[in-house]
Design a protein around this motif. Structure first.
Motif, PDB file in Angstrom:
ATOM      1  N   LYS A 296       0.835  -1.204   0.000  1.00  0.00           N
ATOM      2  CA  LYS A 296       0.000   0.000   0.000  1.00  0.00           C
ATOM      3  C   LYS A 296       0.873   1.259   0.000  1.00  0.00           C
ATOM      4  O   LYS A 296       1.773   1.393   0.829  1.00  0.00           O
ATOM      5  CB  LYS A 296      -0.899  -0.022   1.240  1.00  0.00           C
ATOM      6  CG  LYS A 296      -2.086   0.898   1.157  1.00  0.00           C
ATOM      7  CD  LYS A 296      -3.142   0.517   2.210  1.00  0.00           C
ATOM      8  CE  LYS A 296      -4.364   1.390   2.070  1.00  0.00           C
ATOM      9  NZ  LYS A 296      -4.245   2.695   2.656  1.00  0.00           N
ATOM     10  N   GLY A 297       0.622   2.127  -0.938  1.00  0.00           N
ATOM     11  CA  GLY A 297       1.348   3.400  -0.989  1.00  0.00           C
ATOM     12  C   GLY A 297       2.628   3.338  -1.800  1.00  0.00           C
ATOM     13  O   GLY A 297       3.158   4.368  -2.212  1.00  0.00           O
ATOM     14  N   CYS A 298       3.166   2.155  -2.044  1.00  0.00           N
ATOM     15  CA  CYS A 298       4.451   2.025  -2.741  1.00  0.00           C
ATOM     16  C   CYS A 298       4.310   2.406  -4.210  1.00  0.00           C
ATOM     17  O   CYS A 298       3.374   1.996  -4.887  1.00  0.00           O
ATOM     18  CB  CYS A 298       4.947   0.584  -2.620  1.00  0.00           C
ATOM     19  SG  CYS A 298       6.418   0.246  -3.591  1.00  0.00           S
ATOM     20  N   CYS A 313       6.946   9.536  -4.223  1.00  0.00           N
ATOM     21  CA  CYS A 313       6.269   8.410  -3.573  1.00  0.00           C
ATOM     22  C   CYS A 313       5.974   8.800  -2.125  1.00  0.00           C
ATOM     23  O   CYS A 313       6.850   9.299  -1.427  1.00  0.00           O
ATOM     24  CB  CYS A 313       7.159   7.165  -3.611  1.00  0.00           C
ATOM     25  SG  CYS A 313       6.503   5.799  -2.636  1.00  0.00           S
ATOM     26  N   LEU A 315       5.764   7.123   0.457  1.00  0.00           N
ATOM     27  CA  LEU A 315       6.503   6.366   1.475  1.00  0.00           C
ATOM     28  C   LEU A 315       7.984   6.748   1.520  1.00  0.00           C
ATOM     29  O   LEU A 315       8.678   6.480   2.497  1.00  0.00           O
ATOM     30  CB  LEU A 315       6.408   4.861   1.199  1.00  0.00           C
ATOM     31  CG  LEU A 315       5.023   4.247   1.033  1.00  0.00           C
ATOM     32  CD1 LEU A 315       5.138   2.727   0.902  1.00  0.00           C
ATOM     33  CD2 LEU A 315       4.129   4.590   2.214  1.00  0.00           C
ATOM     34  N   LYS A 318      10.373   8.178   4.440  1.00  0.00           N
ATOM     35  CA  LYS A 318       9.665   8.206   5.732  1.00  0.00           C
ATOM     36  C   LYS A 318       9.454   6.770   6.197  1.00  0.00           C
ATOM     37  O   LYS A 318      10.104   6.295   7.110  1.00  0.00           O
ATOM     38  CB  LYS A 318       8.319   8.936   5.588  1.00  0.00           C
ATOM     39  CG  LYS A 318       8.465  10.378   5.120  1.00  0.00           C
ATOM     40  CD  LYS A 318       7.095  11.027   4.995  1.00  0.00           C
ATOM     41  CE  LYS A 318       7.178  12.310   4.197  1.00  0.00           C
ATOM     42  NZ  LYS A 318       6.817  12.118   2.773  1.00  0.00           N
ATOM     43  N   VAL A 319       8.536   6.099   5.508  1.00  0.00           N
ATOM     44  CA  VAL A 319       8.281   4.700   5.851  1.00  0.00           C
ATOM     45  C   VAL A 319       9.327   3.811   5.178  1.00  0.00           C
ATOM     46  O   VAL A 319       9.781   2.813   5.717  1.00  0.00           O
ATOM     47  CB  VAL A 319       6.865   4.297   5.374  1.00  0.00           C
ATOM     48  CG1 VAL A 319       6.583   2.845   5.722  1.00  0.00           C
ATOM     49  CG2 VAL A 319       5.823   5.222   5.974  1.00  0.00           C
ATOM     50  N   CYS A 320       9.694   4.191   3.968  1.00  0.00           N
ATOM     51  CA  CYS A 320      10.566   3.357   3.143  1.00  0.00           C
ATOM     52  C   CYS A 320      11.978   3.948   3.092  1.00  0.00           C
ATOM     53  O   CYS A 320      12.182   5.028   2.550  1.00  0.00           O
ATOM     54  CB  CYS A 320       9.962   3.258   1.743  1.00  0.00           C
ATOM     55  SG  CYS A 320      10.872   2.192   0.626  1.00  0.00           S
ATOM     56  N   THR A 321      12.917   3.269   3.722  1.00  0.00           N
ATOM     57  CA  THR A 321      14.314   3.702   3.717  1.00  0.00           C
ATOM     58  C   THR A 321      15.184   2.479   3.411  1.00  0.00           C
ATOM     59  O   THR A 321      14.700   1.356   3.504  1.00  0.00           O
ATOM     60  CB  THR A 321      14.723   4.257   5.098  1.00  0.00           C
ATOM     61  OG1 THR A 321      14.645   3.172   6.044  1.00  0.00           O
ATOM     62  CG2 THR A 321      13.834   5.389   5.566  1.00  0.00           C
ATOM     63  N   VAL A 326      10.429  -0.808   1.730  1.00  0.00           N
ATOM     64  CA  VAL A 326       9.100  -1.340   1.457  1.00  0.00           C
ATOM     65  C   VAL A 326       9.105  -1.916   0.039  1.00  0.00           C
ATOM     66  O   VAL A 326       8.727  -3.050  -0.199  1.00  0.00           O
ATOM     67  CB  VAL A 326       8.020  -0.244   1.595  1.00  0.00           C
ATOM     68  CG1 VAL A 326       6.658  -0.794   1.206  1.00  0.00           C
ATOM     69  CG2 VAL A 326       7.995   0.292   3.023  1.00  0.00           C
ATOM     70  N   CYS A 337      15.299   4.427  -6.026  1.00  0.00           N
ATOM     71  CA  CYS A 337      14.994   4.994  -4.711  1.00  0.00           C
ATOM     72  C   CYS A 337      16.212   4.929  -3.792  1.00  0.00           C
ATOM     73  O   CYS A 337      16.515   5.882  -3.083  1.00  0.00           O
ATOM     74  CB  CYS A 337      13.808   4.279  -4.077  1.00  0.00           C
ATOM     75  SG  CYS A 337      12.282   4.512  -5.000  1.00  0.00           S
TER      76      CYS A 337
END
Lengths: 345, 325
Positions: A296-298, A313, A315, A318-321, A326, A337
C-alpha cells in the motif's frame, strides 16, 4: 579533458528546450549518483530511471516462491545479495531465513558448483534473475552442471530481456526525449537492436559506458540529438552494432523466449527467457510466477518506468528507507529509490 | 593436533592449553601471577573499550585474527587520545580448531601487543561445539594524560586527514573469501606512532577515528552528526591503492564504505593542518596520508567528485555487494 570541460560547461548552462532522458540500466543510475552528475546539469535537463535493475522489476510471487523453497527440507536458496531483502507478499528471503529457511548469498552463479558438490544431499536453487548480460552466465553454469553431471542444482528463473519493455515504456510516456541505452546489455545485444525504437518514437538512443565522462558525453549527445531517431554508440571498446553470437548461441541452447511478469507493469509478451523443455529438470518451478503485490502506498511500479520520481512516492524516506525498504527500488544498489535516498538524504 | 571440548573443561587440558599457548606467548609479570583478576597501576583518567573479532578467514594476507584483535582494541583507545596500557583476551574456540593455528594467533597477538606497547594482563578460554572456528574478544585500558579527542569538538575550517589508502583490509578479506588472486594485503596495524607523534607535536587535534567497518563514509557521517557540521571531501584527494581501486570497480563496491584496520581519520585545526599531515606522513603506517577535505557549516558529508560533480556520501547500508547486471 578539455573536451569534457566544454561539454560540462554546455550541460551546466544549457538553456534550450527541456530534455528528459531515461537511463535504462541500473549501473548507469549508480554511476550518475557516484559521479554527482545531476549537480552538473542545467535545470532544463532531467534524468529519470528506467526498468533496468533486475531486482526492482521482479514480482512478488517469485520472491514468495524462493521463500517457500528455502524452507523445504534439504534445500538451500542461493542468491545475489540484493535480492535477499526484497519483500514478496509475505516478507523477504531475509525474513524466511529468520523463520528457518536456508539462504546463501553468493557472488557468482558459478560458485554453486563447488558448494553443491560439497553437499550432495541438498538441492541448491539459484535465484536466476537478470537481463541479457546475466543469462549467459546461467548458460555457462548449466554447461558445467551437465559436464560434471551434478544433480543437485536447479534454477528458479525470472530472466528478462530489454527490447519489449523499452517499447512498453516509450509507448506509455510522452515526456522522454532520449534514452541512455543499457550498456552491459548492449555488449551482448549490439546497439542495432535499438534502431527500430529510435525510428518508431523518433528519439535518440545513446549507448554509453559507465565512467563519469561517458555519462556526460551521453547526456550531451542526447541533448544535441533531440528529436532525431538515431542510435549512437559511445561505448565502442565493448559494443558493436551486431549482437554477440557466441553468447546468443549459448543462451539459445538452454533458454527460450517467454512472456515475463514485470513489477507494476504486468505481463509483457516476449520479454523473458525460460529453460527449454528438454532442460526442465533444472527448473525449480518458475512457470506461472506472474502475481504481483504492490505494498500500500508504494510507487515502485511507477518509479521504474520514470512516471514518478522517488521523492514523489508517499513512502519515500519516511516509511521506506534503505534500512527498512518497502519496495524493491529501495533495496537494490541499482534501484532508483536507493540511489536517490543516498544522494538527497 | 586439534582442540577438543576437553580443552575447555577447566581441568588439566585447559591448564596445559593456557600455559603452553597463551601464558607462554603473552608472558608478563601481571599475567604470570595467574590470579583471578589482574591488579595494575592506574591513571587519573582512563579510556576503556572492548571489541570482539569474528573474521573469516582466520589468516589472511597481511595478518590474522590475533593481530586484528590487538590492533582493533589498541586503535580504539588511541582514537580518544589515550595511551594503550593493558589488554584482556578472551577466546571462544570451536572444537576441531587446529592447535598449531591457535599458537600462531597467540604469537601474533603477543607480537602486536609488543609493537603497541601494551601487556595482556588477563584472559579466558572457552571451547564450544562447532567446526573449528576461533573468536576473540579483547578489552583494553589506556591512560589519558592530555586532552581527549571527541567528535563534538570538530570545528568549521578543520582539516580532515586520512592516514593512508582506503579499503585495503576489506578488499583483502573479500579477495580471500571470493578466491580472487591479487596482491592486496590487509593494513591491520597499531597506530600508536601516528597518535603519539601528533600528541608530542602539540598540534590541535579535535577528533580522531579509526576507519574500520562502514568505511570513511560511515565514520565521517558519525562525526558530522555528532558535531553538527558538514564534512566536505574532494574525491581526487582520497588515497586508494590502485589494485584496491580496480577491485572495488570490478565488484561494484564503494570505497567510501570499505573498512580498514590500520588507518585513521584525524580532524585537525586548520592552522595545524600541514604540520599534522607531515607528522603523520613521517610516522609508522602513515606515509600515504593526505588532507581529503575540510569541515564547514551545514550538515552531512558531501564530496566533490573527480568529474566535478557534487554528491552526498551516505553511511553504509547492508553489505557492500557486487553488481548483478
Amino acid at each position: 579533458m578539455d573536451k569534457i570541460r566544454e561539454i560540462a560547461d554546455f550541460l551546466k548552462t544549457y538553456d534550450g528546450e527541456e530534455v528528459t532522458l531515461m537511463e535504462v540500466c541500473g549501473t548507469h543510475t549508480a554511476s550518475i549518483v557516484e559521479n554527482g552528475i545531476e549537480s552538473m546539469l542545467s535545470d532544463k535537463i532531467k534524468l529519470i530511471t528506467g526498468p533496468g535493475c533486475p531486482v526492482c522489476v521482479t514480482v512478488a510471487s517469485y520472491i514468495d516462491k524462493l521463500c517457500e523453497l528455502s524452507k523445504f527440507d534439504h534445500t538451500c536458496v542461493c542468491s545475489f545479495g540484493d535480492m535477499i531483502r526484497v519483500n514478496g507478499s509475505c516478507g523477504s528471503l531475509h525474513d524466511a531465513k529468520a523463520q528457518g529457511g536456508r539462504i546463501l548469498m553468493v557472488y557468482s552463479p558459478l560458485d554453486l558448483i563447488d558448494i553443491a558438490k560439497a553437499e550432495p544431499d541438498t538441492t541448491f536453487v539459484f535465484a536466476a534473475v537478470g537481463f541479457e548480460t546475466t543469462t549467459p552466465l546461467y548458460a555457462v553454469l548449466l554447461e558445467e552442471i551437465i559436464r560434471q553431471d551434478i544433480k543437485n542444482i536447479k534454477l528458479l528463473t525470472a530472466l528478462k530481456t530489454m527490447p519489449a519493455v523499452i517499447d512498453r515504456v516509450l509507448s506509455s510516456s510522452d515526456k522522454i526525449t532520449g534514452m541512455i541505452a543499457p550498456g552491459h546489455v548492449s555488449v551482448i545485444t549490439g546497439s542495432d537492436i535499438f534502431k527500430p525504437f529510435a525510428k518508431k518514437y523518433n528519439l535518440p538512443f545513446v549507448v554509453a559506458g559507465f565512467e563519469g565522462e561517458q555519462m556526460l558525453l551521453a547526456i550531451w549527445a542526447l541533448t544535441k540529438l533531440k528529436d532525431k531517431g538515431e542510435v549512437k554508440n559511445l561505448y565502442t571498446e565493448a559494443v558493436t552494432g551486431k549482437r554477440n553470437e557466441t553468447s546468443y548461441a549459448l543462451v539459445e541452447k538452454y533458454f527460450t523466449p517467454c512472456p515475463a511478469a514485470w513489477r507494476g507493469l504486468g505481463i509483457i509478451e516476449n520479454s523473458g527467457m525460460r529453460l527449454k523443455e528438454e532442460y526442465s529438470r533444472f527448473d525449480a518451478g518458475s512457470d506461472g510466477l506472474y502475481d504481483d503485490f504492490i505494498p500500500k502506498g508504494c510507487s515502485c511500479h511507477e518509479v521504474i518506468v520514470g512516471a514518478k520520481q522517488p521523492c514523489e512516492c508517499p513512502l519515500f524516506g519516511k516509511v521506506c528507507t534503505p534500512l527498512n525498504p518497502v519496495g524493491a527500488c529501495m533495496v537494490s544498489h541499482e534501484g532508483s529509490c536507493f540511489n536517490y535516498f543516498n544522494k538527497k538524504g | 593436533m586439534k582442540i577438543t571440548l576437553a580443552h575447555g573443561s577447566g581441568g588439566q587440558s585447559t591448564k596445559e592449553l593456557i600455559e603452553k599457548i597463551f601464558a607462554a606467548s603473552y608472558k608478563n609479570p601481571v599475567l604470570d601471577m595467574m590470579e583471578d583478576s589482574a591488579v595494575v597501576g592506574g591513571s587519573a583518567k582512563i579510556a576503556v573499550t572492548t571489541d570482539s573479532f569474528v573474521v573469516n578467514p582466520l589468516f589472511f594476507k597481511g595478518g590474522n585474527i590475533g593481530r586484528l584483535a590487538v590492533c582493533g582494541t589498541v586503535n580504539d583507545l588511541l582514537m580518544r587520545g589515550a595511551t594503550p596500557k593493558y589488554l584482556t583476551s578472551a577466546f571462544i574456540i570451536e572444537e576441531g580448531a587446529e592447535l598449531s593455528e591457535l599458537k600462531l594467533i597467540a604469537a601474533s597477538m603477543a607480537q602486536a601487543a609488543r609493537e603497541a606497547g601494551v601487556i595482556i594482563v588477563a584472559g579466558d578460554t572457552k571451547v564450544i561445539e562447532g567446526k573449528g572456528g576461533i573468536y576473540i574478544n579483547t578489552s583494553g585500558v589506556g591512560f589519558v594524560e592530555g586532552d581527549d579527542y571527541a567528535s563534538f569538538k570538530c570545528t568549521q575550517g578543520d582539516a580532515i586527514i586520512v592516514s593512508g589508502s582506503l579499503g585495503d583490509h576489506h578488499a583483502a578479506i573479500l579477495s580471500h573469501r571470493m578466491n580472487i588472486k591479487n596482491d592486496i594485503a590487509s593494513d591491520v596495524a597499531p597506530l600508536c606512532d601516528i597518535v603519539k607523534n601528533l600528541q608530542n607535536s602539540g598540534v590541535e587535534v579535535h577528533a580522531m577515528r579509526d576507519i574500520t567497518r562502514g568505511g570513511l563514509g560511515t565514520v565521517l557521517n558519525e562525526l558530522a552528526d555528532a558535531s553538527g557540521k558538514c564534512f566536505e571531501l574532494s574525491e581526487s584527494a582520497i588515497p586508494v591503492n590502485p589494485q584496491v581501486k580496480s577491485f572495488v570497480k570490478l565488484l561494484g563496491l564503494n570505497i567510501m564504505h570499505m573498512g580498514n584496520e590500520g588507518k585513521l581519520v584525524a580532524v585537525v585545526s586548520k592552522k595545524d593542518a600541514e604540520k599534522a599531515l607531515e607528522i603523520i606522513k613521517n610516522s609508522k603506517y602513515g606515509k600515504d596520508a593526505a588532507i581529503v577535505g575540510y569541515v564547514s557549516s551545514g550538515n552531512g558529508v558531501v564530496m566533490e567528485t573527480s568529474l566535478g560533480g557534487k554528491k552526498k556520501v551516505g553511511i553504509l547500508i547492508g553489505e557492500g555487494l557486487p553488481r548483478i547486471c
